[in-house]
Design an enzyme around this catalytic site. Structure first.
Site, PDB file in Angstrom:
ATOM      1  N   HIS A 133     -62.914  -7.612 -33.975  1.00 15.60           N
ATOM      2  CA  HIS A 133     -62.250  -8.105 -35.199  1.00 15.60           C
ATOM      3  C   HIS A 133     -61.764  -6.895 -36.001  1.00 15.60           C
ATOM      4  CE1 HIS A 133     -61.200 -10.625 -38.480  1.00 15.60           C
ATOM      5  NE2 HIS A 133     -62.393 -11.021 -38.900  1.00 15.60           N
ATOM      6  N   HIS A 192     -54.693 -11.237 -29.194  1.00 18.48           N
ATOM      7  CA  HIS A 192     -55.034 -12.014 -30.394  1.00 18.48           C
ATOM      8  C   HIS A 192     -55.381 -13.431 -29.962  1.00 18.48           C
ATOM      9  CE1 HIS A 192     -54.806 -13.763 -34.414  1.00 18.48           C
ATOM     10  NE2 HIS A 192     -54.931 -12.530 -34.860  1.00 18.48           N
ATOM     11  N   ASP A 218     -53.937  -4.282 -36.019  1.00 21.42           N
ATOM     12  CA  ASP A 218     -54.840  -3.124 -36.020  1.00 21.42           C
ATOM     13  C   ASP A 218     -54.289  -1.919 -35.265  1.00 21.42           C
ATOM     14  OD1 ASP A 218     -57.509  -5.458 -35.852  1.00 21.42           O
ATOM     15  OD2 ASP A 218     -56.933  -4.217 -37.561  1.00 21.42           O
TER      16      ASP A 218
HETATM   17  C1  SDX Z   1     -58.131  -9.000 -35.771  1.00 20.81           C
HETATM   18  O1  SDX Z   1     -58.422 -13.915 -35.847  1.00 20.81           O
HETATM   19  C2  SDX Z   1     -57.639 -13.117 -36.612  1.00 20.81           C
HETATM   20  O2  SDX Z   1     -56.744 -13.547 -37.213  1.00 20.81           O
HETATM   21  C3  SDX Z   1     -58.082 -11.654 -36.618  1.00 20.81           C
HETATM   22  C4  SDX Z   1     -57.126 -10.695 -37.315  1.00 20.81           C
HETATM   23  C5  SDX Z   1     -57.079 -10.937 -38.825  1.00 20.81           C
HETATM   24  O3  SDX Z   1     -56.080 -10.593 -39.450  1.00 20.81           O
HETATM   25  O4  SDX Z   1     -58.143 -11.362 -39.360  1.00 20.81           O
HETATM   26  O5  SDX Z   1     -55.825 -10.813 -36.751  1.00 20.81           O
HETATM   27  C6  SDX Z   1     -57.600  -9.252 -37.135  1.00 20.81           C
HETATM   28  O6  SDX Z   1     -59.326  -9.098 -35.579  1.00 20.81           O
HETATM   29  C7  SDX Z   1     -57.164  -8.747 -34.654  1.00 20.81           C
HETATM   30  C8  SDX Z   1     -57.884  -8.588 -33.266  1.00 20.81           C
HETATM   31  C9  SDX Z   1     -58.501  -7.192 -33.239  1.00 20.81           C
HETATM   32  N1  SDX Z   1     -59.311  -7.021 -32.020  1.00 20.81           N
HETATM   33  C10 SDX Z   1     -58.868  -6.235 -31.004  1.00 20.81           C
HETATM   34  O7  SDX Z   1     -57.784  -5.647 -30.997  1.00 20.81           O
HETATM   35  C11 SDX Z   1     -59.884  -6.075 -29.880  1.00 20.81           C
HETATM   36  C12 SDX Z   1     -59.178  -6.195 -28.525  1.00 20.81           C
HETATM   37  N2  SDX Z   1     -58.704  -7.554 -28.347  1.00 20.81           N
HETATM   38  C13 SDX Z   1     -59.491  -8.467 -27.575  1.00 20.81           C
HETATM   39  O8  SDX Z   1     -60.866  -8.291 -27.664  1.00 20.81           O
HETATM   40  C14 SDX Z   1     -58.982  -9.897 -27.649  1.00 20.81           C
HETATM   41  O9  SDX Z   1     -57.629  -9.871 -27.493  1.00 20.81           O
HETATM   42  C15 SDX Z   1     -59.329 -10.753 -28.854  1.00 20.81           C
HETATM   43  C16 SDX Z   1     -60.790 -10.742 -29.143  1.00 20.81           C
HETATM   44  C17 SDX Z   1     -58.574 -10.286 -30.046  1.00 20.81           C
HETATM   45  C18 SDX Z   1     -58.888 -12.178 -28.549  1.00 20.81           C
HETATM   46  O10 SDX Z   1     -59.615 -12.542 -27.457  1.00 20.81           O
HETATM   47  P1  SDX Z   1     -59.653 -14.031 -26.893  1.00 20.81           P
HETATM   48  O11 SDX Z   1     -58.709 -14.932 -27.582  1.00 20.81           O
HETATM   49  O12 SDX Z   1     -61.079 -14.440 -26.842  1.00 20.81           O
HETATM   50  O13 SDX Z   1     -59.061 -13.846 -25.443  1.00 20.81           O
HETATM   51  P2  SDX Z   1     -59.894 -13.444 -24.193  1.00 20.81           P
HETATM   52  O14 SDX Z   1     -60.932 -12.430 -24.537  1.00 20.81           O
HETATM   53  O15 SDX Z   1     -60.343 -14.724 -23.569  1.00 20.81           O
HETATM   54  O16 SDX Z   1     -58.817 -12.706 -23.300  1.00 20.81           O
HETATM   55  C19 SDX Z   1     -58.025 -13.439 -22.365  1.00 20.81           C
HETATM   56  C20 SDX Z   1     -57.764 -12.444 -21.220  1.00 20.81           C
HETATM   57  C21 SDX Z   1     -59.055 -11.842 -20.668  1.00 20.81           C
HETATM   58  O17 SDX Z   1     -58.801 -11.488 -19.349  1.00 20.81           O
HETATM   59  P3  SDX Z   1     -59.452 -12.410 -18.167  1.00 20.81           P
HETATM   60  O18 SDX Z   1     -60.971 -12.380 -18.394  1.00 20.81           O
HETATM   61  O19 SDX Z   1     -58.859 -13.799 -18.380  1.00 20.81           O
HETATM   62  O20 SDX Z   1     -59.019 -11.739 -16.889  1.00 20.81           O
HETATM   63  O21 SDX Z   1     -56.997 -11.319 -21.734  1.00 20.81           O
HETATM   64  C22 SDX Z   1     -57.773 -10.141 -21.586  1.00 20.81           C
HETATM   65  C23 SDX Z   1     -59.218 -10.570 -21.446  1.00 20.81           C
HETATM   66  O22 SDX Z   1     -59.941  -9.567 -20.752  1.00 20.81           O
HETATM   67  N3  SDX Z   1     -57.619  -9.366 -22.807  1.00 20.81           N
HETATM   68  C24 SDX Z   1     -57.486  -8.056 -22.850  1.00 20.81           C
HETATM   69  C25 SDX Z   1     -57.380  -7.731 -24.203  1.00 20.81           C
HETATM   70  N4  SDX Z   1     -57.463  -8.847 -24.938  1.00 20.81           N
HETATM   71  C26 SDX Z   1     -57.618  -9.861 -24.059  1.00 20.81           C
HETATM   72  N5  SDX Z   1     -57.459  -7.117 -21.863  1.00 20.81           N
HETATM   73  C27 SDX Z   1     -57.305  -5.837 -22.273  1.00 20.81           C
HETATM   74  N6  SDX Z   1     -57.203  -5.445 -23.569  1.00 20.81           N
HETATM   75  C28 SDX Z   1     -57.230  -6.369 -24.540  1.00 20.81           C
HETATM   76  N7  SDX Z   1     -57.132  -5.973 -25.823  1.00 20.81           N
END
Ligand code: SDX
Length: 379
Positions: free
Chosen positions: A225, A264, A315
């Site tokens: 997050h 996201h 971010d």
């Molecule tokens: C913020 O919710 C909000 O609005 C938050 C926010 C706000 O203003 O409050 O926008 C601020 O928190 C933005 C997000 C910041 N976090 C990150 O940048 C951390 C990296 N991102 C990931 O952890 C991920 O994208 C999430 C947590 C943000 C979202 O994850 P989801 O919706 O749970 O999706 P997922 O984990 O199920 O991913 C789906 C696939 C997976 O691959 P598979 O297991 O299906 O093979 O996409 C991949 C994930 O591994 N994936 C990524 C990735 N994000 C998702 N792979 C590499 N790098 C990434 N960043």
């Protein structure tokens, strides 16, 4: 037990409340705060106007804005007792823990007595004093200096933060102030992000305002997050040039490692805040900032899109923006706190206005009922 019932892991795609604060990912509607498009707010307004909009529900008139800025500046000093406690927090502490502690301590010194009135005062008190708490602790632990946290009453939140950070007695550059101000607008609110949802769960028990904000700070701290902007900078700092960025990111993707600042839960085709903050990072890189850092960021973006069709979220380019302004990396998420306290306040106030205790349930997957076994019979 019934056959496996369906549920949504992480509440993905589940709507749990009605809210008139913000639209995120609504078909055909951009990111709006109370109906105003984020692109307009970022281009034409200031963080203080947006804070007023989120907390009170409308954009302020000129007179309301002047009074509101005066109110915020009157809240920037912090009690002596809080300074004493901040001085006892070790220099090794994470700044997010300093804010979580500061919020908790202030709640013991200036408690919420009458929620209907106090919630607005406390929201503004925290928005105005979080920067003071952080930088008082920072200068004490770094150099043993007890700084005054009060600056000119005309200073915006962005100016106040940069003045206390640098302590050089000079006016921070207009470019730096504007870039921080825009980032505060972009970070202010985002529907039921994990930290805002946490604040609402806490508020739904009718506990005090400070407890709701402590929940939100602890939730935002995580690297999935708000902690992602700090984690993105740590990642970018591993790449001294674009060639190392290319090979490094490809290696990470091959190992299925997360690239911080990308992806996201709601936005699957790009975060509307990204192009705005990216433009500020680019501007900084062209005006005395770090062109290599921006070029490395661009390469990372291109490769992650080419390989995973994933986009940066707010971010990612916030990291290079703050770094080029000279803000310490572990201050990035605390800046997110200063800004998002406006959105958290709006959600707490809204939850309180039409409350129902938030209490979902889980699908039980444990053992079938079984007889108790006395300890002497257990192996
Ligand atoms: C913020 O919710 C909000 O609005 C938050 C926010 C706000 O203003 O409050 O926008 C601020 O928190 C933005 C997000 C910041 N976090 C990150 O940048 C951390 C990296 N991102 C990931 O952890 C991920 O994208 C999430 C947590 C943000 C979202 O994850 P989801 O919706 O749970 O999706 P997922 O984990 O199920 O991913 C789906 C696939 C997976 O691959 P598979 O297991 O299906 O093979 O996409 C991949 C994930 O591994 N994936 C990524 C990735 N994000 C998702 N792979 C590499 N790098 C990434 N960043």
């Amino acid at each position: 037990m019934t056959e496996q019932q369906q549920y949504s892991k992480g509440l993905a795609g589940i709507q749990v409340a009605e809210s008139d604060i913000c639209t995120v990912g609504v078909k055909g509607v951009g990111l709006n705060y109370r109906g105003y498009d984020i692109k307009d707010l970022a281009a034409y307004s200031t963080f203080e106007e947006v804070a007023f909009l989120l907390i009170y529900g409308s954009l302020p008139s000129q007179n309301e804005l002047s009074n509101y800025k005066r109110l915020l500046s009157s809240f920037r000093d912090i009690p002596g007792g809080l300074k004493d406690i901040l001085e006892r927090i070790p220099s090794s502490a994470h700044p997010m823990d300093v804010l979580r502690t500061g919020c908790s301590v202030l709640g013991t010194m200036e408690p919420e007595v009458n929620p209907q009135q106090d919630q607005y005062r406390i929201a503004n008190r925290l928005i105005a004093s979080f920067g003071s708490m952080l930088l008082y602790w920072y200068h004490w632990t770094q150099s043993g200096k007890r700084i005054s946290t009060v600056t000119s009453p005309d200073d915006s939140t962005a100016t106040h933060f940069l003045k206390l950070l640098r302590l050089d007695g000079k006016e921070p550059s207009g470019l730096h102030v504007k870039a921080v101000d825009v980032s505060l607008i972009l970070y202010a609110e985002h529907d039921l992000a994990a930290s805002s949802f946490g604040a609402r769960v806490t508020a739904s028990t009718l506990t005090d305002f400070y407890s709701c904000i402590c929940t939100a700070i602890g939730t935002l701290r995580g690297p999935l997050h708000g902690g992602a902007n700090e984690a993105a900078m740590i990642l970018l700092s591993k790449f001294p040039n674009t060639a190392s960025a290319e090979s490094g990111i490809l290696e990470m993707l091959k190992k299925k490692e997360l690239i911080m600042g990308f992806g996201h839960r709601v936005y699957r085709n790009g975060d509307p805040r990204n192009p705005i903050i990216k433009e500020w990072s680019k501007k900084l890189s062209q005006e005395g900032g770090n062109p290599t850092l921006f070029a490395v960021s661009q390469v990372v973006e291109d490769i992650v899109f080419r390989e995973k069709k994933m986009h940066p979220n707010l971010d990612f380019y916030s990291a290079s923006t703050y770094n080029q302004i000279g803000i310490p990396t572990n201050f990035f998420t605390p800046i997110f706190v200063i800004s998002r306290t406006t959105g958290w306040a709006a959600h707490i106030i809204e939850q309180r206005s039409n409350n129902k205790l938030i209490r979902p349930s889980a699908i039980y997957t444990g053992p079938e009922p079984r007889p108790y076994v006395p300890i002497i019979e257990r192996s």
